[in-house]
Design a protein around this motif. Structure first.
Motif, short mmCIF file in Angstrom:
data_model
loop_
_atom_site.label_atom_id
_atom_site.label_comp_id
_atom_site.label_asym_id
_atom_site.label_seq_id
_atom_site.Cartn_x
_atom_site.Cartn_y
_atom_site.Cartn_z
N GLY A 59 -46.20 130.99 -12.97
CA GLY A 59 -47.51 130.59 -13.47
C GLY A 59 -48.38 131.78 -13.82
O GLY A 59 -49.62 131.68 -13.79
N ARG A 60 -47.76 132.90 -14.19
CA ARG A 60 -48.50 134.12 -14.55
C ARG A 60 -48.30 134.45 -16.02
O ARG A 60 -47.27 134.13 -16.62
N ALA A 61 -49.32 135.07 -16.59
CA ALA A 61 -49.20 135.53 -17.98
C ALA A 61 -48.16 136.65 -18.03
O ALA A 61 -48.05 137.48 -17.11
N TRP A 62 -47.41 136.66 -19.11
CA TRP A 62 -46.32 137.63 -19.28
C TRP A 62 -46.92 138.96 -19.75
O TRP A 62 -46.84 139.31 -20.91
N LYS A 63 -47.52 139.67 -18.81
CA LYS A 63 -48.19 140.93 -19.11
C LYS A 63 -47.96 141.90 -17.96
O LYS A 63 -47.63 141.50 -16.85
N ARG A 64 -48.16 143.20 -18.24
CA ARG A 64 -48.03 144.22 -17.21
C ARG A 64 -49.01 145.34 -17.54
O ARG A 64 -49.15 145.74 -18.70
N ASN A 65 -49.69 145.84 -16.51
CA ASN A 65 -50.72 146.87 -16.69
C ASN A 65 -50.28 148.18 -16.05
O ASN A 65 -49.85 148.20 -14.89
N TYR A 66 -50.41 149.26 -16.82
CA TYR A 66 -50.04 150.59 -16.37
C TYR A 66 -51.28 151.48 -16.30
O TYR A 66 -52.17 151.39 -17.15
N LEU A 67 -51.30 152.36 -15.31
CA LEU A 67 -52.30 153.41 -15.23
C LEU A 67 -51.59 154.76 -15.29
O LEU A 67 -50.71 155.05 -14.48
N LEU A 68 -51.97 155.58 -16.26
CA LEU A 68 -51.44 156.94 -16.39
C LEU A 68 -52.58 157.89 -16.03
O LEU A 68 -53.62 157.87 -16.68
N TYR A 69 -52.39 158.69 -14.99
CA TYR A 69 -53.47 159.57 -14.56
C TYR A 69 -52.95 160.97 -14.30
O TYR A 69 -51.80 161.16 -13.88
N GLY A 70 -53.78 161.94 -14.59
CA GLY A 70 -53.43 163.33 -14.41
C GLY A 70 -54.32 164.19 -15.30
O GLY A 70 -55.02 163.70 -16.19
N PRO A 71 -54.31 165.52 -15.09
CA PRO A 71 -55.15 166.42 -15.88
C PRO A 71 -54.84 166.35 -17.37
O PRO A 71 -53.79 165.86 -17.79
N LEU A 107 -37.92 159.66 -12.14
CA LEU A 107 -39.12 158.92 -12.54
C LEU A 107 -38.92 158.27 -13.90
O LEU A 107 -39.30 157.11 -14.11
N LYS A 108 -38.32 158.99 -14.82
CA LYS A 108 -38.08 158.46 -16.16
C LYS A 108 -37.16 157.24 -16.10
O LYS A 108 -37.39 156.23 -16.79
N ASN A 109 -36.14 157.30 -15.27
CA ASN A 109 -35.22 156.17 -15.13
C ASN A 109 -35.92 154.96 -14.51
O ASN A 109 -35.65 153.81 -14.88
N LYS A 110 -36.83 155.22 -13.55
CA LYS A 110 -37.58 154.11 -12.95
C LYS A 110 -38.48 153.44 -13.99
O LYS A 110 -38.61 152.22 -14.01
N VAL A 111 -39.10 154.25 -14.85
CA VAL A 111 -39.97 153.69 -15.89
C VAL A 111 -39.14 152.85 -16.86
O VAL A 111 -39.53 151.73 -17.22
N LYS A 112 -37.99 153.36 -17.29
CA LYS A 112 -37.13 152.61 -18.20
C LYS A 112 -36.71 151.29 -17.57
O LYS A 112 -36.73 150.24 -18.22
N SER A 113 -36.33 151.34 -16.29
CA SER A 113 -35.90 150.12 -15.60
C SER A 113 -37.04 149.11 -15.51
O SER A 113 -36.84 147.91 -15.71
N ASP A 114 -38.24 149.60 -15.23
CA ASP A 114 -39.39 148.70 -15.13
C ASP A 114 -39.70 148.05 -16.47
O ASP A 114 -39.99 146.85 -16.54
N LEU A 115 -39.64 148.80 -17.56
CA LEU A 115 -39.90 148.25 -18.89
C LEU A 115 -38.82 147.25 -19.29
O LEU A 115 -39.12 146.19 -19.86
N GLU A 116 -37.56 147.56 -18.99
CA GLU A 116 -36.47 146.65 -19.33
C GLU A 116 -36.58 145.34 -18.55
O GLU A 116 -36.34 144.26 -19.09
N ASN A 117 -36.95 145.44 -17.28
CA ASN A 117 -37.12 144.22 -16.49
C ASN A 117 -38.26 143.37 -17.03
O ASN A 117 -38.19 142.14 -17.02
N PHE A 118 -39.30 144.03 -17.52
CA PHE A 118 -40.45 143.28 -18.05
C PHE A 118 -40.06 142.47 -19.28
O PHE A 118 -40.38 141.27 -19.37
N ILE A 119 -39.38 143.09 -20.23
CA ILE A 119 -39.08 142.39 -21.49
C ILE A 119 -38.04 141.28 -21.29
O ILE A 119 -37.87 140.43 -22.17
N LYS A 120 -37.36 141.26 -20.14
CA LYS A 120 -36.36 140.22 -19.87
C LYS A 120 -36.90 139.14 -18.93
O LYS A 120 -36.14 138.27 -18.51
#
Length: 490
Positions: free
Chosen positions: A226-238, A204-217
């Protein structure tokens, strides 16, 4: 004889010039002469003025203002100024020079002399100060040096930012507080968490790193779509599962500032939009405990206003390279329109601690990768006992001087929680037998679920079932128990 006089003159002339120069540089006369020379030069030539305001016409931060601020504060002439403000730096021994209000600084570029004025206009009613830099340049030099000079400022300020980059945490003020420096106040962001220290599954940690790296590039890719350069995350849990620490780790990994929005200090939907307009690029915009704020109506912001904040037109026009992060304990009772793709791009589940997370915590808190008590801990986890990573981490921190004692304290706590869970489980089954029809589940969102697991969160109901169990012990007939359980379900 005349030869002797000439030699004497040749000797005395340099001595006289040296004495004059010594007197000028050791006194204020040299500054007076320079001031007179500049005054005469200013009267001969025609000058033009260019203003760089701190805010643009939409109330957003002017990024070029911050570049000019960084550039001017790096000029050697600032050290030669007759009045300069001093601040302590990141280290106690560092001293930082900074422009004071309405101070004038000289600069030279390609043989031309320019000057900067740090203009500050303080409002009478105590509102925000109007800040700007005023560039004065000779009209004859403007065409020749202005464009390369501004490009020079960009280059130098970017280089300084890279070397001096310090992350900041911004917190919003209330609209009625009339702060001098605007709606955001900031402190240095010093959260120590990193993605390596977060107790999370490795894949999971590696997937998150890969997703963040893809975003900044992906700037060109987003703009091509034609989309704004943004990404939205939801963190949920107790609570206590590491959501806030994960936000700190994301900021440190991306080297982004953090804007922590307190919705209780937002007056209405329009006020929320104005706050968004005043955020900068390369930042994390965070709203925590969204489910509690909405369900318990602790904010005057409406659901419609929050949805527009997440993906409305203002969101698309307030700068690029931003990540929005929303946290909640459970998304089961949230309106599905808030969780749909486009509003939430990535869902990450933060569960209670399991054995793999426990080993990561033991390595971080105790420096232990293997221990003879690990098999016993693993067996307890497999039996269904669990605790939050925060609770386990606290036990390890208190007993960090003795890893064995720390692990034994964790084992005792897990066993206690396991027994309590069994009691609660029995109470839940008994309660379910007397309950009415359950609430219909909310349809799961179709956004990307990095964390895996069931979309339906387990809602903590331990308090209710603990009450049920105590009533079960005290009841004298089955009818009285049925009555109590029915009331709890209602």
């Amino acid at each position: 004889m005349w030869i002797v006089n000439i030699l004497l003159i040749l000797f005395l002339a340099p001595c006289f010039l040296f004495l004059v120069r010594f007197i000028l540089y050791k006194t204020a006369l040299i500054f007076v002469l320079r001031k007179w020379a500049n005054w005469a030069d200013d009267r001969i030539h025609v000058h033009q003025y260019l203003k760089i305001a701190e805010l643009n016409e939409n109330g957003q931060d002017n990024q070029f203002y911050h570049k000019v601020f960084c550039y001017i504060n790096s000029l050697p002439s600032l050290e030669d100024s007759n009045f300069t403000t001093l601040f302590s730096g990141k280290k106690s021994t560092d001293i930082i020079l900074s422009l004071d209000d309405n101070q004038v600084i000289q600069d030279e570029f390609l043989g031309a002399r320019v000057s900067w004025v740090n203009k500050v206009e303080r409002l009478v009613n105590g509102g925000r100060c109007n800040r700007s830099f005023l560039l004065r340049i000779k009209k004859k030099d403007k065409r020749r040096i202005l464009r390369p000079y501004l490009q020079h400022i960009h280059t130098i300020s970017d280089d300084i930012d890279q070397r001096r980059r310090e992350l900041k945490l911004f917190i919003n003020n209330g609209p009625s507080e009339n702060p001098i420096n605007g709606r955001w106040r900031s402190v240095q962001f010093t959260h120590p968490a990193t993605l390596d220290t977060i107790a999370m599954d490795v894949d999971l940690k590696n997937k998150v790193k890969s997703d963040l790296e893809n975003f900044i590039k992906s700037q060109n890719y987003y703009h091509k779509l034609g989309r704004a350069w943004k990404r939205n995350y939801l963190l949920y849990g107790p609570s206590g599962t590491g959501k806030s620490s994960f936000i700190g780790a994301m900021a440190n990994y991306l080297n982004y500032d953090v804007y922590d929005i307190d919705l209780s200090r937002v007056s209405d939907d329009s006020d929320l939009k104005l706050l968004l307009l005043q955020t900068t690029s390369k930042s994390l915009i965070v709203i925590e405990d969204v489910d509690r704020l909405i369900n318990e109506k602790l904010t005057t912001t409406t659901l419609s206003g929050l949805l527009n904040f997440m993906d409305g037109i203002v969101n698309s026009c307030c700068g690029d390279e931003k990540i929005m992060v929303f946290t909640m304990n459970s998304k089961e009772f949230m309106d599905p329109v808030m969780l749909r793709p486009g509003r939430i791009d990535v869902h990450i589940h933060f569960p209670m601690c399991d054995f793999n997370s426990f080993k990561c915590l033991a390595n971080s808190y105790l420096g232990v990768k293997e221990h003879k008590l690990f098999p016993q801990v693993e067996e307890i986890f497999h039996s269904g006992a669990t605790m939050s990573p925060a609770a386990i981490g606290e036990l390890m921190m208190v007993n960090r001087s003795s890893p064995s004692r720390a692990l034994k304290s964790v084992i005792t706590a897990l066993q206690s929680n396991g027994m309590e869970g069994k009691i609660v489980g029995k109470g839940k089954r008994l309660s379910d037998s007397a309950s009415s029809s359950p609430l219909p589940p909310v349809a799961p969102p179709q956004a990307e679920e990095i964390g895996g697991g069931n979309w339906k969160d387990s809602v903590p109901v331990a308090k209710e079932f603990r009450k049920l169990f105590l009533r079960l012990k005290s009841c004298k007939s089955p009818s009285s128990f049925d009555h109590d359980s029915e009331m709890i379900e209602r």
